[in-house]
Design a protein around this motif. Sequence first.
Motif, PDB file in Angstrom:
ATOM      1  N   LEU A 210       0.800  -1.230   0.000  1.00 20.82           N
ATOM      2  CA  LEU A 210       0.000   0.000   0.000  1.00 20.82           C
ATOM      3  C   LEU A 210       0.833   1.281   0.000  1.00 20.82           C
ATOM      4  N   ASN A 211       1.546   1.527   1.093  1.00 19.74           N
ATOM      5  CA  ASN A 211       2.240   2.814   1.227  1.00 19.74           C
ATOM      6  C   ASN A 211       3.438   2.944   0.293  1.00 19.74           C
ATOM      7  N   LEU A 212       4.024   1.824  -0.090  1.00 19.54           N
ATOM      8  CA  LEU A 212       5.138   1.877  -1.051  1.00 19.54           C
ATOM      9  C   LEU A 212       4.622   2.069  -2.475  1.00 19.54           C
ATOM     10  N   SER A 213       3.309   1.968  -2.662  1.00 17.56           N
ATOM     11  CA  SER A 213       2.696   2.065  -3.999  1.00 17.56           C
ATOM     12  C   SER A 213       3.406   1.136  -4.978  1.00 17.56           C
ATOM     13  N   ARG A 214       3.464  -0.133  -4.602  1.00 20.67           N
ATOM     14  CA  ARG A 214       4.241  -1.081  -5.395  1.00 20.67           C
ATOM     15  C   ARG A 214       3.507  -2.412  -5.546  1.00 20.67           C
ATOM     16  N   LEU A 215       3.687  -3.030  -6.710  1.00 18.58           N
ATOM     17  CA  LEU A 215       3.202  -4.397  -6.921  1.00 18.58           C
ATOM     18  C   LEU A 215       4.410  -5.296  -7.094  1.00 18.58           C
ATOM     19  N   LEU A 216       4.412  -6.435  -6.411  1.00 16.82           N
ATOM     20  CA  LEU A 216       5.504  -7.400  -6.536  1.00 16.82           C
ATOM     21  C   LEU A 216       4.985  -8.678  -7.182  1.00 16.82           C
ATOM     22  N   PHE A 217       5.821  -9.288  -8.022  1.00 16.08           N
ATOM     23  CA  PHE A 217       5.516 -10.603  -8.592  1.00 16.08           C
ATOM     24  C   PHE A 217       6.506 -11.575  -7.978  1.00 16.08           C
ATOM     25  N   VAL A 218       5.977 -12.478  -7.178  1.00 11.06           N
ATOM     26  CA  VAL A 218       6.819 -13.392  -6.419  1.00 11.06           C
ATOM     27  C   VAL A 218       6.674 -14.792  -7.028  1.00 11.06           C
ATOM     28  N   ALA A 219       7.802 -15.500  -7.159  1.00  9.97           N
ATOM     29  CA  ALA A 219       7.755 -16.857  -7.723  1.00  9.97           C
ATOM     30  C   ALA A 219       6.952 -17.764  -6.800  1.00  9.97           C
ATOM     31  N   ALA A 220       5.986 -18.473  -7.379  1.00  8.67           N
ATOM     32  CA  ALA A 220       5.183 -19.389  -6.573  1.00  8.67           C
ATOM     33  C   ALA A 220       5.960 -20.683  -6.388  1.00  8.67           C
ATOM     34  N   PRO A 221       6.132 -21.152  -5.154  1.00  8.20           N
ATOM     35  CA  PRO A 221       6.915 -22.370  -4.915  1.00  8.20           C
ATOM     36  C   PRO A 221       6.115 -23.620  -5.256  1.00  8.20           C
ATOM     37  N   PRO A 222       6.822 -24.698  -5.642  1.00  9.58           N
ATOM     38  CA  PRO A 222       6.115 -25.957  -5.910  1.00  9.58           C
ATOM     39  C   PRO A 222       5.466 -26.490  -4.637  1.00  9.58           C
ATOM     40  N   VAL A 223       4.636 -27.483  -4.807  1.00  8.42           N
ATOM     41  CA  VAL A 223       3.957 -28.110  -3.675  1.00  8.42           C
ATOM     42  C   VAL A 223       5.002 -28.556  -2.645  1.00  8.42           C
ATOM     43  N   GLY A 224       4.663 -28.445  -1.395  1.00  9.80           N
ATOM     44  CA  GLY A 224       5.595 -28.833  -0.327  1.00  9.80           C
ATOM     45  C   GLY A 224       6.072 -27.604   0.405  1.00  9.80           C
ATOM     46  N   SER A 225       7.337 -27.639   0.818  1.00  8.33           N
ATOM     47  CA  SER A 225       7.884 -26.525   1.585  1.00  8.33           C
ATOM     48  C   SER A 225       7.852 -25.243   0.753  1.00  8.33           C
ATOM     49  N   ILE A 226       7.499 -24.120   1.365  1.00 10.56           N
ATOM     50  CA  ILE A 226       7.374 -22.888   0.573  1.00 10.56           C
ATOM     51  C   ILE A 226       8.720 -22.178   0.397  1.00 10.56           C
ATOM     52  N   GLY A 227       9.747 -22.565   1.147  1.00  9.11           N
ATOM     53  CA  GLY A 227      11.078 -21.985   0.982  1.00  9.11           C
ATOM     54  C   GLY A 227      11.103 -20.487   1.238  1.00  9.11           C
ATOM     55  N   TYR A 228      12.005 -19.782   0.536  1.00  9.52           N
ATOM     56  CA  TYR A 228      12.112 -18.340   0.700  1.00  9.52           C
ATOM     57  C   TYR A 228      11.331 -17.634  -0.379  1.00  9.52           C
ATOM     58  N   CYS A 229      11.005 -16.389  -0.109  1.00  9.29           N
ATOM     59  CA  CYS A 229      10.261 -15.561  -1.041  1.00  9.29           C
ATOM     60  C   CYS A 229      11.242 -14.915  -2.023  1.00  9.29           C
ATOM     61  N   SER A 230      10.930 -14.970  -3.325  1.00 10.38           N
ATOM     62  CA  SER A 230      11.834 -14.422  -4.325  1.00 10.38           C
ATOM     63  C   SER A 230      11.068 -13.554  -5.326  1.00 10.38           C
ATOM     64  N   VAL A 231      11.409 -12.247  -5.351  1.00 10.95           N
ATOM     65  CA  VAL A 231      10.713 -11.299  -6.228  1.00 10.95           C
ATOM     66  C   VAL A 231      11.281 -11.413  -7.643  1.00 10.95           C
ATOM     67  N   ILE A 232      10.421 -11.684  -8.623  1.00 16.18           N
ATOM     68  CA  ILE A 232      10.827 -11.849 -10.019  1.00 16.18           C
ATOM     69  C   ILE A 232      10.681 -10.540 -10.777  1.00 16.18           C
ATOM     70  N   SER A 233       9.654  -9.766 -10.411  1.00 18.74           N
ATOM     71  CA  SER A 233       9.353  -8.540 -11.141  1.00 18.74           C
ATOM     72  C   SER A 233       8.580  -7.622 -10.208  1.00 18.74           C
ATOM     73  N   SER A 234       8.546  -6.324 -10.556  1.00 20.98           N
ATOM     74  CA  SER A 234       7.753  -5.404  -9.738  1.00 20.98           C
ATOM     75  C   SER A 234       7.271  -4.257 -10.603  1.00 20.98           C
TER      76      SER A 234
END
Length: 273
Positions: A210-234
């Motif tokens: 909201l306040n950053l006025s930003r949209l992030l595209f985060v890689a969706a992890p495969p089924v199972g452990s969600i691992g770390y969050c990784s921004v692909i695009s914004s």
Amino acid sequence: MARFWLCAGCTVFFLAFLILHSRFSGSSVLREFIFQISWRSEEILYKLDVGWPKHSEYFTGATFCVAVDSLNGLLYIAQRGDNIQKVLVFTEDGYFLRAWNYTVDTPHGMFAASTLYEQSIWITDVGNDFLMLWLHGENGTGPAKFNIPHSVTVDSSGRVWVADRGNKRIQVFDKDTGVWLGAWNNCFTEEGPSSVRFTPDGKYLIVAQLNLSRLLFVAAPPVGSIGYCSVISSIQLADQVLPHLLDVSGKTGAIYVAEIGAKQVQKYVPLKS
Ligand SMILES: *[C@@H]1O[C@H](CO)[C@@H](O)[C@H](O)[C@H]1NC(C)=O
Ligand SMILES: *[C@@H]1O[C@H](CO)[C@@H](O)[C@H](O)[C@H]1NC(C)=O
Ligand SMILES: *[C@@H]1O[C@H](CO)[C@@H](O)[C@H](O)[C@H]1NC(C)=O
């Protein structure tokens, strides 16, 4: 290194194209893309649809939320303000259809749940306690506790993704068992997520800040452990646009963003399909 030069080439091409394009369609396109180009190490996945909607004069209040009914090609928008229409209905093409202001006072969130036989739209009027009720979650900072759970979505493998905005993280649960599957904090150190939705192909989670006025595209992890969050695009929107909630068309992948500050809904379309 090779990849960088390739990208720099694209950037020059893009700029030339946009400068020409902007002469005909106004400077807002140019401004939008200059922001995107500054993130050139990232992939550009979406672009603003500058011709949408065809009737922006219906935006008369603070546009808090949107819901796409992609089965019927409709977009519902709810806005706040005095003596105005609270709910607007557009076609996904951008034509205005109808509006109403009864039964809704101070809308906060909404979602469309249409079937082949029936169209329905759910609107929450102030607050988001419904998330707390669904999850039986308590307020707090530990696993499965929340501080302003603001948006929720479910992926195709039955994982529930909750934007736990006040705790600056996304928490993930199993839809059927309610078991906590993990949390992502590393992408949201500056500001928590306000909205979460998947692209129809399930490859990316789209997150609004909201306040950053930003949209992030985060890689969706495969089924199972969600691992770390990784921004692909914004997509960096202009200052004070304040994207609050967004929704994605399951058919076209178009993203509709309700911007409280800019008092409008904007549409972003995928560059590749
Ligand atoms: C509903 O909208 C009309 C104008 O379209 C306005 O005159 C009326 O006051 C509104 N009612 C409420 C309760 O906001
Ligand atoms: C919820 O917890 C957070 C910190 O854990 C606190 O800042 C906030 O005031 C709490 N909210 C409520 C409604 O108790
Ligand atoms: C955004 O900024 C306002 C005003 O400073 C603040 O009240 C609000 O909590 C912030 N929201 C988020 C999600 O950081």
